[in-house]
Design a protein around this motif. Sequence first.
Motif, mmCIF file in Angstrom:
data_model
loop_
_atom_site.group_PDB
_atom_site.id
_atom_site.type_symbol
_atom_site.label_atom_id
_atom_site.label_comp_id
_atom_site.label_asym_id
_atom_site.label_seq_id
_atom_site.Cartn_x
_atom_site.Cartn_y
_atom_site.Cartn_z
ATOM 1 N N ILE A 170 0.833 -1.203 0.000
ATOM 2 C CA ILE A 170 0.000 0.000 0.000
ATOM 3 C C ILE A 170 0.869 1.256 0.000
ATOM 4 C CG2 ILE A 170 -1.691 1.330 1.339
ATOM 5 C CD1 ILE A 170 -2.754 -1.404 2.384
ATOM 6 N N VAL A 171 1.940 1.262 0.820
ATOM 7 C CA VAL A 171 2.849 2.414 0.876
ATOM 8 C C VAL A 171 3.560 2.607 -0.468
ATOM 9 C CG1 VAL A 171 4.961 3.325 1.950
ATOM 10 C CG2 VAL A 171 3.188 2.298 3.376
ATOM 11 N N HIS A 172 3.945 1.508 -1.095
ATOM 12 C CA HIS A 172 4.602 1.573 -2.407
ATOM 13 C C HIS A 172 3.699 2.250 -3.425
ATOM 14 C CE1 HIS A 172 5.957 -0.290 -6.336
ATOM 15 N NE2 HIS A 172 7.060 0.284 -5.901
ATOM 16 N N GLU A 173 2.440 1.831 -3.466
ATOM 17 C CA GLU A 173 1.470 2.429 -4.394
ATOM 18 C C GLU A 173 1.257 3.905 -4.062
ATOM 19 O OE1 GLU A 173 -1.884 -0.079 -3.809
ATOM 20 O OE2 GLU A 173 -1.102 -1.721 -5.060
ATOM 21 N N GLY A 174 1.206 4.223 -2.750
ATOM 22 C CA GLY A 174 1.033 5.610 -2.326
ATOM 23 C C GLY A 174 2.205 6.487 -2.713
ATOM 24 N N LEU A 175 3.433 5.946 -2.585
ATOM 25 C CA LEU A 175 4.632 6.704 -2.951
ATOM 26 C C LEU A 175 4.666 6.996 -4.453
ATOM 27 C CD1 LEU A 175 7.459 5.038 -0.804
ATOM 28 C CD2 LEU A 175 6.667 7.407 -0.649
ATOM 29 N N ILE A 176 4.239 6.041 -5.252
ATOM 30 C CA ILE A 176 4.206 6.251 -6.712
ATOM 31 C C ILE A 176 3.283 7.424 -7.047
ATOM 32 C CG2 ILE A 176 3.497 5.256 -8.925
ATOM 33 C CD1 ILE A 176 4.385 2.518 -7.827
ATOM 34 N N GLU A 177 2.108 7.452 -6.402
ATOM 35 C CA GLU A 177 1.168 8.554 -6.619
ATOM 36 C C GLU A 177 1.758 9.875 -6.130
ATOM 37 O OE1 GLU A 177 -2.574 7.621 -4.810
ATOM 38 O OE2 GLU A 177 -2.774 5.714 -5.870
ATOM 39 N N LEU A 178 2.414 9.850 -4.980
ATOM 40 C CA LEU A 178 3.012 11.053 -4.395
ATOM 41 C C LEU A 178 4.090 11.636 -5.305
ATOM 42 C CD1 LEU A 178 3.011 12.774 -1.742
ATOM 43 C CD2 LEU A 178 4.881 11.322 -0.952
ATOM 44 N N LEU A 179 4.842 10.762 -5.959
ATOM 45 C CA LEU A 179 5.940 11.185 -6.827
ATOM 46 C C LEU A 179 5.482 11.599 -8.227
ATOM 47 C CD1 LEU A 179 8.460 8.423 -5.728
ATOM 48 C CD2 LEU A 179 8.821 10.870 -5.423
ATOM 49 N N GLY A 180 4.200 11.413 -8.512
ATOM 50 C CA GLY A 180 3.678 11.873 -9.810
ATOM 51 C C GLY A 180 2.948 10.831 -10.617
ATOM 52 N N GLY A 181 2.940 9.586 -10.176
ATOM 53 C CA GLY A 181 2.194 8.538 -10.897
ATOM 54 C C GLY A 181 2.973 7.976 -12.064
ATOM 55 N N GLU A 182 2.886 8.601 -13.213
ATOM 56 C CA GLU A 182 3.563 8.118 -14.417
ATOM 57 C C GLU A 182 4.730 9.036 -14.772
ATOM 58 O OE1 GLU A 182 0.753 7.760 -17.543
ATOM 59 O OE2 GLU A 182 -0.375 6.135 -16.596
ATOM 60 N N GLN A 183 5.678 8.490 -15.514
ATOM 61 C CA GLN A 183 6.831 9.273 -15.950
ATOM 62 C C GLN A 183 6.372 10.346 -16.940
ATOM 63 O OE1 GLN A 183 8.853 9.157 -19.177
ATOM 64 N NE2 GLN A 183 9.960 10.828 -18.212
ATOM 65 N N ALA A 184 6.730 11.606 -16.664
ATOM 66 C CA ALA A 184 6.324 12.731 -17.512
ATOM 67 C C ALA A 184 7.497 13.185 -18.365
ATOM 68 C CB ALA A 184 5.823 13.886 -16.644
ATOM 69 N N ALA B 187 12.507 17.184 -1.186
ATOM 70 C CA ALA B 187 12.120 17.933 -2.382
ATOM 71 C C ALA B 187 11.483 17.010 -3.411
ATOM 72 C CB ALA B 187 13.349 18.621 -2.982
ATOM 73 N N ALA B 188 12.093 15.852 -3.638
ATOM 74 C CA ALA B 188 11.572 14.906 -4.633
ATOM 75 C C ALA B 188 10.182 14.410 -4.258
ATOM 76 C CB ALA B 188 12.530 13.721 -4.773
ATOM 77 N N LEU B 189 9.942 14.222 -2.956
ATOM 78 C CA LEU B 189 8.669 13.680 -2.498
ATOM 79 C C LEU B 189 7.571 14.740 -2.375
ATOM 80 C CD1 LEU B 189 10.132 11.303 0.209
ATOM 81 C CD2 LEU B 189 8.770 10.552 -1.728
ATOM 82 N N SER B 190 7.945 16.011 -2.290
ATOM 83 C CA SER B 190 6.954 17.063 -2.051
ATOM 84 C C SER B 190 6.596 17.871 -3.282
ATOM 85 C CB SER B 190 7.474 18.036 -0.980
ATOM 86 O OG SER B 190 7.867 17.384 0.181
ATOM 87 N N ILE B 191 7.510 18.004 -4.218
ATOM 88 C CA ILE B 191 7.390 19.019 -5.263
ATOM 89 C C ILE B 191 6.171 18.829 -6.166
ATOM 90 C CG2 ILE B 191 8.747 18.066 -7.210
ATOM 91 C CD1 ILE B 191 10.377 20.831 -6.879
ATOM 92 N N LYS B 192 5.819 17.598 -6.477
ATOM 93 C CA LYS B 192 4.661 17.332 -7.322
ATOM 94 C C LYS B 192 3.360 17.722 -6.611
ATOM 95 C CE LYS B 192 1.868 15.438 -10.395
ATOM 96 N NZ LYS B 192 1.576 16.053 -11.690
ATOM 97 N N SER B 193 3.246 17.354 -5.337
ATOM 98 C CA SER B 193 2.027 17.647 -4.583
ATOM 99 C C SER B 193 1.838 19.149 -4.363
ATOM 100 C CB SER B 193 2.069 16.947 -3.215
ATOM 101 O OG SER B 193 2.103 15.560 -3.375
#
Length: 510
Positions: free
Chosen positions: A77-91, A257-263
């Motif tokens: 669950i945390v892994h899936e949450g981290l992916i969403e937090l980081l932006g989901g898909e590669q942009a 920074a990496a974990l917060s910037i997208k949100s």
Amino acid sequence: MFDSLQDRLGNAFKKFRGQSSLDENNIKEGLREVRLALLEADVNFKVVKEFVDSIRDRALGEDVAKGLDPGQQVVKIVHEGLIELLGGEQAGLNLKPSPLKIMMVGLQGSGKTTSSGKISLFLRKNENRKPYLVPADVYRPAAIEQLQTLGRQLDVPVYPSTPDMNPVDICRDALVKAEEAGCDLIMFDTAGRLHIDELLMEELGDIKKSCRPDEILFVADAMTGQDAVTVAETFDKQLDITGVVLTKMDGDARGGAALSIKSVTGKAVKFVGVGEKLSDLELFHPDRIASRILGMGDMLTLIEKAQTTIDEDEAKGLAEKMAKAQFDLEDFRSQMRKMKKLGSMEGLLKLIPGMGGLMKQLGDAQLPEDEMKRTEAIISSMTMQERRNPKVINASRKERIAKGSGHDVAAVNALLKNFKQMSKMMSKMMGGKGKKGKFPKLPKGMPALGEGGMPDMGAGMPGMPGMPGMPGMPGMEGMEEAGKSRTISKKTLKERKKKKLKKKLRKKKR
């Protein structure tokens, strides 16, 4: 950079071990540790609260999947949450326009100029673009010279700016010059300040209106943590940035920074700088970063690194040499140098699932990089004839090689002995002399291949595309007991039997 966060999250997940099911109490206790881990990593506190709340809701609302224990379910669950937090898909970048105009913005010292060169090289290699570099920073001393130096290294044209020119005029005229030069990628390296001011923003706004860039990339220093996120938010309000480039991701920053910037900004991280070389730039993949944070490794990145470093035709040729026992010290040195291009051994091990903590376990043991440096120094002190045919190396040659490399004759002897044993092993593994697929006895100092043992580093990294038979490091101290079983020679077994018989005879005589 995520080492500290990885350790803290690992401790948090231990709270769920031994639990028979997930309930409100054990979830609350475990997520408290997750919250503290993220806050210590300098993640924005609002982002942490939203993240932990979402993980709690999902954990309580889900049944434990078959084959998983509660701890593994929380990790999932945390892994899936981290992916969403980081932006989901590669942009990625918007690559449709031609010419593609990219405007680099950010504070002074964040790495805009170097990132301009890195992105130019990346797009030339991967998209066949022809870059044109535009030095529009007329304020920072030597900023123009720095970009001109990068242009020479990359062999790409650079607009001839001078410190007395107006930045807006530079960028406008560069569009014409780039078209005349037949370039379809224009990189505007704009000025930064030690802090945000109105003059800076006004100038950047004028460049944007005049040149209409397709991408406005904010360059952030990952070492500055939450400050980088705050500055990115301000730049986004003023310029409407299209993405973020995080630099110094190879440092010891905590990862906030990496974990917060997208949100916070709503804008995705598109590139990350992972070293000082111009080739040290990677696309930002949220799923891969999430896996690294949780210690799951990142095999896709490792494979991509290998494919860019090792030529397929060359790899086939090496495989044939190994099978025929023709792999020589010149080939060995060449492969070591290629392996060094992939990065440090510690960095590579972190990309392999379950191997990230191996370097910590080694403690004060000699590092593989040190062993490789010593080995390369000894081989480099040899003549081409000696590297191609080690059999010609006699006592006097060994003395010369030892003096030339700064080591003793014993080190030269050890290298030659280990290389000879490794060559035999490779030949058998590649289907040469001996039975195909049968693993021979390993040289002393190389890990055993017993059940549950660590993969043999001496034989390379088999099964990885583009990485056939990469030779390992001879004699890594402390690795003999890596597997559950250990190979014993026939000679040693005979000696042991003789000793046992002698003991029995002595007892009978008594």
